[in-house]
Write a protein that holds these residues in place. Structure first.
Motif, PDB file in Angstrom:
ATOM      1  N   GLU A  35       0.823  -1.210   0.000  1.00  0.00           N
ATOM      2  CA  GLU A  35       0.000   0.000   0.000  1.00  0.00           C
ATOM      3  C   GLU A  35       0.857   1.259   0.000  1.00  0.00           C
ATOM      4  N   LEU A  36       1.974   1.243   0.734  1.00  0.00           N
ATOM      5  CA  LEU A  36       2.871   2.401   0.745  1.00  0.00           C
ATOM      6  C   LEU A  36       3.438   2.654  -0.646  1.00  0.00           C
ATOM      7  N   THR A  37       3.843   1.567  -1.296  1.00  0.00           N
ATOM      8  CA  THR A  37       4.404   1.697  -2.640  1.00  0.00           C
ATOM      9  C   THR A  37       3.364   2.216  -3.621  1.00  0.00           C
ATOM     10  N   GLN A  52      12.732   8.540 -11.646  1.00  0.00           N
ATOM     11  CA  GLN A  52      11.559   8.593 -10.778  1.00  0.00           C
ATOM     12  C   GLN A  52      11.534   7.416  -9.808  1.00  0.00           C
ATOM     13  N   ALA A  53      11.908   6.230 -10.291  1.00  0.00           N
ATOM     14  CA  ALA A  53      11.915   5.046  -9.433  1.00  0.00           C
ATOM     15  C   ALA A  53      12.894   5.221  -8.277  1.00  0.00           C
ATOM     16  N   LEU A  54      14.077   5.754  -8.571  1.00  0.00           N
ATOM     17  CA  LEU A  54      15.072   5.964  -7.520  1.00  0.00           C
ATOM     18  C   LEU A  54      14.603   7.014  -6.521  1.00  0.00           C
ATOM     19  N   GLU A  55      13.948   8.053  -7.014  1.00  0.00           N
ATOM     20  CA  GLU A  55      13.454   9.107  -6.130  1.00  0.00           C
ATOM     21  C   GLU A  55      12.374   8.571  -5.192  1.00  0.00           C
ATOM     22  N   ILE A  56      11.479   7.748  -5.725  1.00  0.00           N
ATOM     23  CA  ILE A  56      10.428   7.146  -4.891  1.00  0.00           C
ATOM     24  C   ILE A  56      11.055   6.253  -3.821  1.00  0.00           C
ATOM     25  N   GLY A  57      12.059   5.474  -4.217  1.00  0.00           N
ATOM     26  CA  GLY A  57      12.735   4.607  -3.259  1.00  0.00           C
ATOM     27  C   GLY A  57      13.370   5.379  -2.119  1.00  0.00           C
TER      28      GLY A  57
END
Length: 315
Positions: A35-37, A52-57
């Protein structure tokens, strides 16, 4: 990112769960809550690129980010996975494969994840595949008797419901669905909406899936999700009320008591029409009476003594 027709929605719904279960490694690799992801992904419009993927991580406090794409072209697909260590300034590890048919997608993803676990998390392949032996291997190890021959088929002693081809049977004449992204627990059939065609009802641990086979496609019509603690153990389809449209009876055997439910076609949609029923269901065909719904309550606590005893109730 999944680039596929809408009829392949099962891939969108199941791949994240499949990958999370394969990557998770007790006491060593913890996968962040789904759910967080999803909340973080919902804030990004369009396909997600590496930046974007790295920033979200980083925002989620992750140590690693695993991302990629699945692209379906005709009957085949290409799968691209990447794994980045957020603590190191180096390019993400790349993993790529292609399939000739959609039924190869899940097995190929499993292969990619084994490679990823080995190279990124240094998880030996022997630990990833241990305990996955076939029924034949496990039966032999346990001293089981050889499978029982039944005409052209073989019944497995560990589960008589599992039938394997013994000899001379042309599998090319048998239709086979794509791999389902969940563990099937039970299934039943019936003309649920009264259109003259049979629907297929499948249950997993905590979800009900209603399918229709049409034009050589197994089309998902409805998914009804249950709660996290639900434990579906059986499903039946029968027209108990005599309306001409069968209902779906789902037995829900939870740790805190039976919480079964009934699903029906109602005003153009499938919906739960009764729930939290303290009985386990079973439909039986009785001579001279037709289909009869039986139910039995739980007596005592789960795992203590007899969990079910006493009379059956009939509808």
């Amino acid at each position: 990112t999944i680039n596929a027709p809408d009829r392949l929605d099962y891939l969108r719904q199941g791949l994240q769960d499949i990958m999370a279960s394969r990557i998770s490694w007790e006491d060593k690799v913890l996968v962040l809550d789904k759910e967080l992801t999803q909340k973080a992904l919902a804030k990004v419009s369009g396909p997600i690129d590496e930046t974007q993927a790295l920033e979200i991580g980083k925002k989620l406090g992750a140590d690693y980010v695993i991302f990629g794409s699945l692209t379906v072209a005709g009957e085949g697909a290409s799968i691209d996975l990447r794994a980045a260590d957020l603590g190191k300034k180096q390019a993400a590890e790349k993993f790529f494969t292609q399939t000739k048919g959609l039924d190869e997608v899940i097995p190929r993803i499993n292969d990619l994840i084994e490679d990823l676990n080995d190279k990124v998390f240094e998880r030996p392949r022997s630990q990833q595949t241990a305990g996955k032996g076939s029924l034949d291997t496990r039966a032999a190890a346990a001293g089981e008797k050889a499978p029982i021959a039944l005409k052209d088929f073989t019944l497995k002693p560990l589960s008589p419901q599992i039938i394997k081809n013994a000899s001379g049977f042309d599998l090319a004449g048998i239709w086979r669905s794509t791999i389902l992204p969940y563990a099937l627990r039970d299934l039943a059939f019936g003309d649920l909406d009264g259109d003259g065609s049979l629907e297929t009802v499948i249950i997993s641990q905590n979800a009900v899936y209603i399918y229709r086979f049409k034009d050589e496609k197994f089309e998902l019509l409805k998914e009804i999700k249950g709660g996290r603690n639900d434990n579906y153990v059986g499903v039946d389809v029968a027209d108990i009320k005599g309306t001409g449209r069968p209902q779906i009876f789902v037995s829900n055997f939870r740790g805190d008591g039976n919480r079964s439910l009934v699903v029906s076609w109602d005003q153009g949609n499938y919906a739960v029409v009764a729930e939290k029923i303290p009985y386990l269901f079973r439909v039986h065909l009785l001579p001279g009476r037709g289909r009869v719904l039986l139910g039995q309550q739980r007596v005592g606590e789960l795992g203590v003594g007899r969990t079910h005893q006493g009379p059956f109730l009939e509808r």
